[in-house]
Design an enzyme around this catalytic site. Structure first.
Site, PDB file in Angstrom:
ATOM      1  N   LEU A   1       0.838  -1.200   0.000  1.00 11.76           N
ATOM      2  CA  LEU A   1       0.000   0.000   0.000  1.00 11.76           C
ATOM      3  C   LEU A   1       0.871   1.248   0.000  1.00 11.76           C
ATOM      4  O   LEU A   1       1.800   1.363   0.805  1.00 11.76           O
ATOM      5  CB  LEU A   1      -0.876  -0.013   1.263  1.00 11.76           C
ATOM      6  CG  LEU A   1      -1.604   1.282   1.604  1.00 11.76           C
ATOM      7  CD1 LEU A   1      -2.671   1.590   0.557  1.00 11.76           C
ATOM      8  CD2 LEU A   1      -2.242   1.179   2.984  1.00 11.76           C
TER       9      LEU A   1
ATOM     10  N   GLY B   1       1.926   7.767   0.170  1.00 10.83           N
ATOM     11  CA  GLY B   1       2.834   8.906   0.089  1.00 10.83           C
ATOM     12  C   GLY B   1       3.590   8.845  -1.223  1.00 10.83           C
ATOM     13  O   GLY B   1       2.986   8.749  -2.303  1.00 10.83           O
ATOM     14  N   SER B   2       4.915   8.809  -1.125  1.00 14.67           N
ATOM     15  CA  SER B   2       5.714   8.839  -2.365  1.00 14.67           C
ATOM     16  C   SER B   2       5.440   7.629  -3.261  1.00 14.67           C
ATOM     17  O   SER B   2       5.602   7.707  -4.476  1.00 14.67           O
ATOM     18  CB  SER B   2       7.206   8.916  -2.043  1.00 14.67           C
ATOM     19  OG  SER B   2       7.594   7.797  -1.285  1.00 14.67           O
TER      20      SER B   2
ATOM     21  N   GLU C   1      12.672   3.229   2.687  1.00 16.00           N
ATOM     22  CA  GLU C   1      11.797   3.822   3.691  1.00 16.00           C
ATOM     23  C   GLU C   1      12.331   3.615   5.095  1.00 16.00           C
ATOM     24  O   GLU C   1      11.717   2.958   5.912  1.00 16.00           O
ATOM     25  CB  GLU C   1      10.384   3.228   3.578  1.00 16.00           C
ATOM     26  CG  GLU C   1       9.837   3.173   2.164  1.00 16.00           C
ATOM     27  CD  GLU C   1       9.778   4.541   1.474  1.00 16.00           C
ATOM     28  OE1 GLU C   1       9.986   5.559   2.148  1.00 16.00           O
ATOM     29  OE2 GLU C   1       9.551   4.574   0.264  1.00 16.00           O
TER      30      GLU C   1
HETATM   31  C1  BEZ Z   1       4.166   5.593   0.851  1.00 10.11           C
HETATM   32  O1  BEZ Z   1       3.040   5.267   0.971  1.00 10.11           O
HETATM   33  O2  BEZ Z   1       4.556   6.095  -0.137  1.00 10.11           O
HETATM   34  C2  BEZ Z   1       5.066   5.411   1.996  1.00 10.11           C
HETATM   35  C3  BEZ Z   1       4.751   5.968   3.169  1.00 10.11           C
HETATM   36  C4  BEZ Z   1       5.594   5.786   4.227  1.00 10.11           C
HETATM   37  C5  BEZ Z   1       6.733   5.074   4.094  1.00 10.11           C
HETATM   38  C6  BEZ Z   1       7.000   4.494   2.909  1.00 10.11           C
HETATM   39  C7  BEZ Z   1       6.183   4.679   1.833  1.00 10.11           C
END
Ligand code: BEZ
Length: 236
Positions: free
Chosen positions: A11, A14-15, A118
């Site tokens: 999922l 964010g990025s 991450e």
């Molecule tokens: C993401 O959903 O892009 C994400 C959010 C937090 C950490 C790693 C990826």
């Protein structure tokens, strides 16, 4: 293909929404109930530096919001038009994200890639998401057949899936919330890290979200934040 048993689902909220993981074969918009998205995770390795940390997103779960009056006030201010709420339910919180399917033979490699990408306080969790099939390509018969086998949620009527997700929990050392939008915006407006400007992270996230056709309301917090960052940048 059976949707849950072969590979993994990752999922992104964010990025990962604008920069997908390698080797994914399917991308589907999804709704995460029971969490609110906030730019309350500091970033010293991507969108900031140890001397000048940036801000990236994390998910705040319903139980933490109920325990912490300032989290609830933030929800009320930005997502409930300032109207007080006494009995916030998990389903009142919804965050739009994207799920990616990674085939089994690439799953370990992609997990490793994401573990490196991450760092900085995030930990891996499993979260149930509700698929938003509004814009999905129904000509992919194999995927459609696999989705058809998934259970439907009794309240939303959407197909549900268990996914892997990175969250900066409220007790991790890089968590900086609660911050007002003005405070967060002043950091995002000017910070830069090894992955680029903090502004570009927010801009690309907002643009990707805007291009997704989902049946959900838009993210009011993100919209406020983007507006405020642009306002600050206009004054620089
Ligand atoms: C993401 O959903 O892009 C994400 C959010 C937090 C950490 C790693 C990826």
């Amino acid at each position: 293909m059976t949707v849950e048993k072969c590979g993994i689902w990752v999922l992104g909220y964010g990025s990962l929404i604008y920069k997908p993981p390698p080797h994914y074969t399917h991308r589907i918009p999804a709704v995460i109930y029971g969490f609110m998205r906030r730019f309350w995770q500091s970033s010293v390795d991507h969108r900031g530096t140890p001397d000048s940390p940036g801000r990236v997103v994390t998910l705040i779960p319903h139980d933490e919001i109920m325990k912490t009056p300032r989290f609830l006030q933030d929800y009320v201010k930005y997502e409930n038009h300032g109207n007080p709420i006494t009995n916030l339910q998990p389903n009142d919180l919804h965050t739009i994200g994207v799920v990616y399917y990674i085939p089994a033979d690439r799953a370990d490699e992609v997990r490793e890639y994401l573990d490196v990408r991450e760092q900085n306080g995030y930990t891996l969790h499993e979260v149930e998401v509700h698929l938003d099939l509004t814009e999905s390509d129904s000509s992919d018969q194999e995927l459609m057949a696999a989705i058809h086998q998934l259970p439907e949620h009794e309240t939303t009527g959407k197909k549900v899936l268990t996914t892997n997700v990175y969250i900066g929990t409220v007790n991790n050392e890089a968590f900086v919330g609660p911050e007002t939008i003005e405070q967060t915006a002043s950091v995002i407006a000017t910070n830069v890290g090894p992955s680029g400007t903090n502004f570009d992270y927010l801009r690309m996230l907002c643009e990707s979200m805007a291009s997704m056709k989902t049946c959900e309301e838009t993210d009011k917090y993100l919209e406020h934040l983007f507006k405020e960052v642009n306002r600050i940048r206009d004054t620089l």
